[in-house]
Motif scaffolding. Structure first.
Motif, short mmCIF file in Angstrom:
data_model
loop_
_atom_site.label_atom_id
_atom_site.label_comp_id
_atom_site.label_asym_id
_atom_site.label_seq_id
_atom_site.Cartn_x
_atom_site.Cartn_y
_atom_site.Cartn_z
N UNK A 158 0.86 -1.18 0.00
CA UNK A 158 0.00 0.00 0.00
C UNK A 158 0.90 1.23 0.00
N UNK A 159 0.30 2.39 -0.27
CA UNK A 159 1.09 3.63 -0.34
C UNK A 159 1.87 3.88 0.95
N UNK A 160 1.20 3.66 2.07
CA UNK A 160 1.86 3.89 3.36
C UNK A 160 3.00 2.93 3.59
N UNK A 161 2.78 1.66 3.21
CA UNK A 161 3.85 0.67 3.39
C UNK A 161 5.05 1.01 2.51
N UNK A 162 4.74 1.41 1.25
CA UNK A 162 5.84 1.75 0.34
C UNK A 162 6.69 2.88 0.93
N UNK A 163 6.01 3.84 1.54
CA UNK A 163 6.75 4.95 2.11
C UNK A 163 7.60 4.50 3.30
N UNK A 164 7.07 3.52 4.04
CA UNK A 164 7.86 3.02 5.18
C UNK A 164 9.07 2.22 4.70
N UNK A 165 8.88 1.45 3.63
CA UNK A 165 10.03 0.71 3.07
C UNK A 165 11.08 1.71 2.59
N UNK A 166 10.60 2.77 1.92
CA UNK A 166 11.53 3.79 1.43
C UNK A 166 12.26 4.43 2.60
N UNK A 167 11.56 4.56 3.71
CA UNK A 167 12.19 5.14 4.91
C UNK A 167 13.27 4.20 5.43
N UNK A 168 12.95 2.90 5.44
CA UNK A 168 13.96 1.93 5.88
C UNK A 168 15.19 1.99 4.98
N UNK A 195 3.55 7.16 10.40
CA UNK A 195 4.65 7.94 9.82
C UNK A 195 5.10 9.05 10.76
N UNK A 196 4.12 9.74 11.37
CA UNK A 196 4.47 10.82 12.29
C UNK A 196 5.32 10.26 13.44
N UNK A 197 4.88 9.11 13.95
CA UNK A 197 5.59 8.48 15.07
C UNK A 197 7.01 8.07 14.63
N UNK A 198 7.07 7.45 13.43
CA UNK A 198 8.38 6.98 12.95
C UNK A 198 9.37 8.12 12.76
N UNK A 199 8.89 9.20 12.15
CA UNK A 199 9.79 10.32 11.87
C UNK A 199 10.34 10.86 13.18
N UNK A 200 9.45 11.01 14.14
CA UNK A 200 9.86 11.56 15.45
C UNK A 200 10.84 10.61 16.14
N UNK A 201 10.47 9.32 16.16
CA UNK A 201 11.30 8.34 16.86
C UNK A 201 12.68 8.20 16.23
N UNK A 202 12.68 8.14 14.89
CA UNK A 202 13.96 7.97 14.20
C UNK A 202 14.86 9.16 14.47
N UNK A 203 14.23 10.33 14.47
CA UNK A 203 15.01 11.54 14.69
C UNK A 203 15.68 11.49 16.05
N UNK A 204 14.92 11.07 17.07
CA UNK A 204 15.48 11.04 18.41
C UNK A 204 16.44 9.88 18.62
N UNK A 205 16.02 8.70 18.14
CA UNK A 205 16.82 7.50 18.43
C UNK A 205 18.14 7.51 17.67
N UNK A 206 18.12 7.96 16.43
CA UNK A 206 19.34 7.87 15.62
C UNK A 206 20.13 9.18 15.61
N UNK A 207 19.61 10.19 16.30
CA UNK A 207 20.30 11.47 16.32
C UNK A 207 20.38 12.11 14.95
N UNK A 208 19.31 11.92 14.18
CA UNK A 208 19.28 12.44 12.81
C UNK A 208 18.88 13.91 12.80
#
Lengths: 280, 260
Positions: A158-168, A195-208
């Motif tokens: 699905x569109x959302x899944x594709x965007x998450x794969x692209x994020x990975x 997506x909102x949760x992932x962006x926030x979490x990735x930013x904090x967890x990975x120091x991005x």
């Protein structure tokens, strides 16, 4: 990095007070249309910065300028102290390995599985063994919740899944920053929340450092640390989400409230309506 | 009149600009080709989709063209009582002209259009842009393997076309119309020259393969990234490839077989 900067960085945690991207006096036009007219903005390290504006204000173009895919007419773009447009091709590619970009469409390669898509940057740029690559890919897919979808083809997502794969895939090489191109557009509420949760979490967890280009006001206001609002090739407003919400600029107010009329008119410029109707 | 001149100028300028972009693109491909050999897997995959998947259309067309040549050749030659020379007539027409040209036209329609559509859609869906942002050069990873695959497949497919055509001619000439089997092959063996006919035919198909791969990949890469843009680019690939093949064929024939 100078000695003083290192000391600063050590005292202040990750050198969060420095800018990772600095855009100075940037102008860019497409054909006769001026998209940016002497725009300047700074993107701080380790934060989520949003660039907002109506469709067609050149938000995606700005990301392409930062990534060095387009050349400005004048002005400079500096990423991590490198002037992007003066780098040699090989150096630009080295810099790009540290910049992830999430395209609106996901831009997954349609002839590769989800697993191979995420593995692609690792296979191309590292000399890791296959088992190591497998572990890394599974880690990244687990982070976006799609470890179980590894054998699917992009057209089965699905569109959302594709965007998450692209994020990975974008975080596969552990970049220093990620640029999100309209990450919230066309998503159902659940995907949006993820997506909102992932962006926030990735930013904090990975120091991005995250740069989000979007016109979805609500989501962007909840997630961003700092916001630039663009209009007509200029910065129309900037500040923290609160400052933007309370902005006294009529234009910014119309944009975040979504009013149909205001400084941006409902009608495309035209001759007088009555005259137009009766003039045969 | 001014309008006409304006349009003429615009068309000329944009054609030259396109030719320039195309040449630059070709240089980029050629300089990336070496790296493809270091990653044979990419090349093999493309050889399959560009070459192997074109087998069927080439084989069937080759067979029918050979059969028609056998039939027509027999009718004309038998007027002069020379039907025993059918073998050389079929083989020479195929190896010198029809093999390279018809197989190249078919290849442009079958594989060239597919390449353009694929690359064009990759551009439209930002896959090429995405690769660039991942610091992967799409010319090396995507374009060069396809170019080499087209370049390598074309002469092989053309040779296949000619061989099957000769068999088709044999089937009709010897099998149905009663030309002597021995003279069909013997005339061919005596009349065809390896250097003049076969090698020249192969050279032609190599040139056509180069041109078709270049045209189709460039049209895809240079497309306007919309559905209409991709559709126009695909059409242009087939039309431009056909013109190029026929034009080049005339020049090559004049150089190889004429006394110019």
């Amino acid at each position: 990095m100078t000695y003083k900067k290192i000391i600063d960085a050590m005292e202040n945690g990750v050198n969060s007070d420095t800018e990772i991207v600095s855009i100075q006096n940037l102008s860019f036009s497409r054909g006769d249309r001026k998209i940016f007219n002497g725009i300047s903005l700074n993107i701080p390290r380790g934060k989520i910065t949003a660039i907002m504006g109506p469709s067609g204000t050149g938000k995606t173009t700005l990301l392409k300028l930062i990534g060095g895919q387009l050349y400005p007419d004048q002005g400079s773009v500096t990423v991590d102290n490198h002037n992007v447009h003066q780098l040699k091709r090989a150096d630009l590619y080295t810099l790009r390995k540290r910049m992830g970009m999430l395209f609106q469409s996901g831009a997954l390669l349609t002839d590769l599985t989800v697993f191979d898509n995420v593995a692609l940057p690792l296979k191309e740029h590292t000399a890791l063994s296959n088992s190591m690559i497998r572990s890394l890919v599974l880690l990244k897919l687990q982070a976006v919740g799609l470890r179980g979808a590894r054998d699917l083809m992009p057209n089965e997502l699905s569109g959302g899944m594709a965007r998450r794969v692209a994020l990975a895939r974008a975080i596969a090489l552990d970049p220093m920053m990620i640029m999100y191109d309209e990450p919230f557009t066309g998503q159902d509420p659940i995907s949006l929340g993820i997506l909102v949760k992932l962006i926030k979490e990735l930013n904090n967890a990975l120091g991005l450092t995250s740069i989000i280009v979007s016109h979805d006001v609500e989501e962007t206001l909840t997630i961003a640390d700092y916001i630039y609002v663009l209009s007509d090739g200029k910065v129309a407003g900037q500040g923290t989400p609160e400052q933007i919400s309370n902005s006294d600029s009529e234009w910014v107010q119309q944009f975040i409230k979504g009013n149909s009329d205001g400084p941006v008119h409902f009608h495309y410029p035209a001759t007088d309506y009555h005259k137009d109707l009766f003039e045969i | 009149m001014t309008h006409f001149l304006q349009r003429l100028g615009h068309t000329t300028l944009s054609s030259f600009a396109k030719l320039g972009r195309g040449s630059f693109f070709l240089i980029q491909i050629l300089s990336a080709c070496l790296s493809v050999f270091l990653r044979p897997k990419l090349l093999i995959k493309q050889l399959y989709s560009v070459g192997v998947l074109s087998f069927l259309i080439i084989t069937i067309s080759g067979l029918f063209v050979g059969m028609v040549l056998g039939l027509q050749g027999f009718y004309i030659l038998s007027d002069f009582g020379a039907e025993e020379t059918l073998g050389i007539m079929v083989a020479a027409s195929l190896v010198r002209e029809l093999g390279p040209v018809v197989s190249a036209l078919l290849f442009a329609g079958r594989a060239g259009s597919a390449l353009t559509a694929e690359i064009g859609l990759m551009k439209a869906t930002e896959q090429l842009s995405g690769m660039e942002m991942m610091a992967i050069d799409p010319i090396k990873r995507i374009i060069a393997p396809r170019f080499l695959a087209g370049f390598i497949s074309m002469p092989l497919l053309s040779a296949l076309f000619s061989s099957i055509g000769v068999l088709g001619g044999h089937m009709i000439g010897v099998g149905v119309l009663g030309v002597d089997d021995g003279s069909y092959w013997a005339q061919m063996q005596a009349g065809l020259d390896f250097q003049d006919d076969i090698i020249n035919g192969i050279i032609k198909s190599i040139v056509f393969g180069f041109a078709i791969s270049w045209i189709s990949l460039f049209e895809g890469y240079d497309t306007i990234p919309t559905s209409e843009g991709v559709s126009r680019a695909t059409t242009r690939t087939v039309v431009n490839s056909a013109f190029t093949i026929l034009g080049l064929d005339f020049i090559l024939t004049a150089l190889m077989f004429g006394d110019i």
